[in-house]
Scaffold this active site. Structure first.
Site, short mmCIF file in Angstrom:
data_model
loop_
_atom_site.label_atom_id
_atom_site.label_comp_id
_atom_site.label_asym_id
_atom_site.label_seq_id
_atom_site.Cartn_x
_atom_site.Cartn_y
_atom_site.Cartn_z
N HIS A 91 0.84 -1.20 0.00
CA HIS A 91 0.00 0.00 0.00
C HIS A 91 0.87 1.26 0.00
O HIS A 91 2.05 1.21 0.35
CB HIS A 91 -0.84 0.07 1.28
CG HIS A 91 -1.76 -1.08 1.49
ND1 HIS A 91 -3.08 -1.05 1.11
CD2 HIS A 91 -1.55 -2.29 2.04
CE1 HIS A 91 -3.65 -2.20 1.42
NE2 HIS A 91 -2.74 -2.98 2.00
N TYR A 126 -2.25 -1.40 9.06
CA TYR A 126 -1.09 -2.01 8.40
C TYR A 126 -0.18 -2.69 9.43
O TYR A 126 -0.08 -2.25 10.57
CB TYR A 126 -0.25 -0.95 7.69
CG TYR A 126 -0.99 -0.02 6.77
CD1 TYR A 126 -1.69 -0.50 5.66
CD2 TYR A 126 -0.97 1.35 6.99
CE1 TYR A 126 -2.35 0.37 4.80
CE2 TYR A 126 -1.62 2.23 6.14
CZ TYR A 126 -2.32 1.74 5.04
OH TYR A 126 -2.96 2.61 4.21
N HIS A 133 -2.21 -3.50 -3.65
CA HIS A 133 -3.59 -3.36 -3.16
C HIS A 133 -4.56 -3.26 -4.34
O HIS A 133 -5.66 -3.81 -4.32
CB HIS A 133 -3.68 -2.10 -2.27
CG HIS A 133 -5.02 -1.91 -1.62
ND1 HIS A 133 -5.38 -0.74 -1.01
CD2 HIS A 133 -6.08 -2.75 -1.47
CE1 HIS A 133 -6.61 -0.88 -0.52
NE2 HIS A 133 -7.05 -2.07 -0.79
N LYS A 186 -8.74 0.90 -6.86
CA LYS A 186 -7.99 2.02 -6.28
C LYS A 186 -6.67 2.13 -7.03
O LYS A 186 -6.26 1.18 -7.69
CB LYS A 186 -7.66 1.75 -4.81
CG LYS A 186 -8.86 1.61 -3.91
CD LYS A 186 -8.43 1.28 -2.49
CE LYS A 186 -9.64 1.31 -1.57
NZ LYS A 186 -9.42 2.01 -0.35
ZN LIG Z 1 -3.95 0.36 -0.06
#
Ligand SMILES: [Zn+2]
Length: 135
Positions: free
Chosen positions: A10, A39, A115, A121
């Site tokens: 990420h 995370y 991700h 995204k």
């Molecule tokens: Zn992410």
């Protein structure tokens, strides 16, 4: 220990030069209702690797993948205009390789993913799946 089959990369979706700490992200993620940072590792622009959520706990970073993955975020991901960008510093790139190599040693069957492979995204704003395919 959980069974770890994926290492998911990420960005923090913050500006390239923005200082972001584990404490900052813990605060943001608690505001989302999570009990702590989502995370497991955070890598700052200087290449320091900070532990976040303990590895033996499921993260909160990738829907439907948290139970069996480790989430790793680098600080950055936005250019000066706030658009998604690969803002990794050379130190962050080196730290990512170092951390992923160490995790692959401990979880040899885990695969490395962006991700964005699992969600609509930009995160992490580069193709981690291809870049780390050799690890
Ligand atoms: Zn992410």
């Amino acid at each position: 220990m959980r069974r770890i089959s994926e290492l998911i990369i990420h960005c923090t979706a913050t500006f390239a030069d923005q200082r972001v700490t584990v404490a900052d992200i813990t605060r943001w993620h608690k505001q989302r209702g999570w009990h702590t940072i989502g995370y497991h590792y955070l890598i700052d622009q200087a290449g320091n690797i900070f532990p976040g959520r303990p590895e033996n706990q499921s993260g909160a970073h990738c829907l439907n993948h948290n139970a069996h993955s480790i989430g790793i975020a680098y600080c950055g991901g936005l250019d000066a205009n706030g658009n998604p960008a690969d803002t990794r510093t050379p130190a962050q790139k080196a730290a990512l390789i170092r951390l992923l190599t160490e995790l692959k040693h401990r979880y040899p069957h885990a695969t490395i993913h962006s991700h964005r492979d699992f969600a609509p995204k930009a995160c992490p704003c580069f193709d981690a799946t291809t870049e780390y395919a050799h690890l």
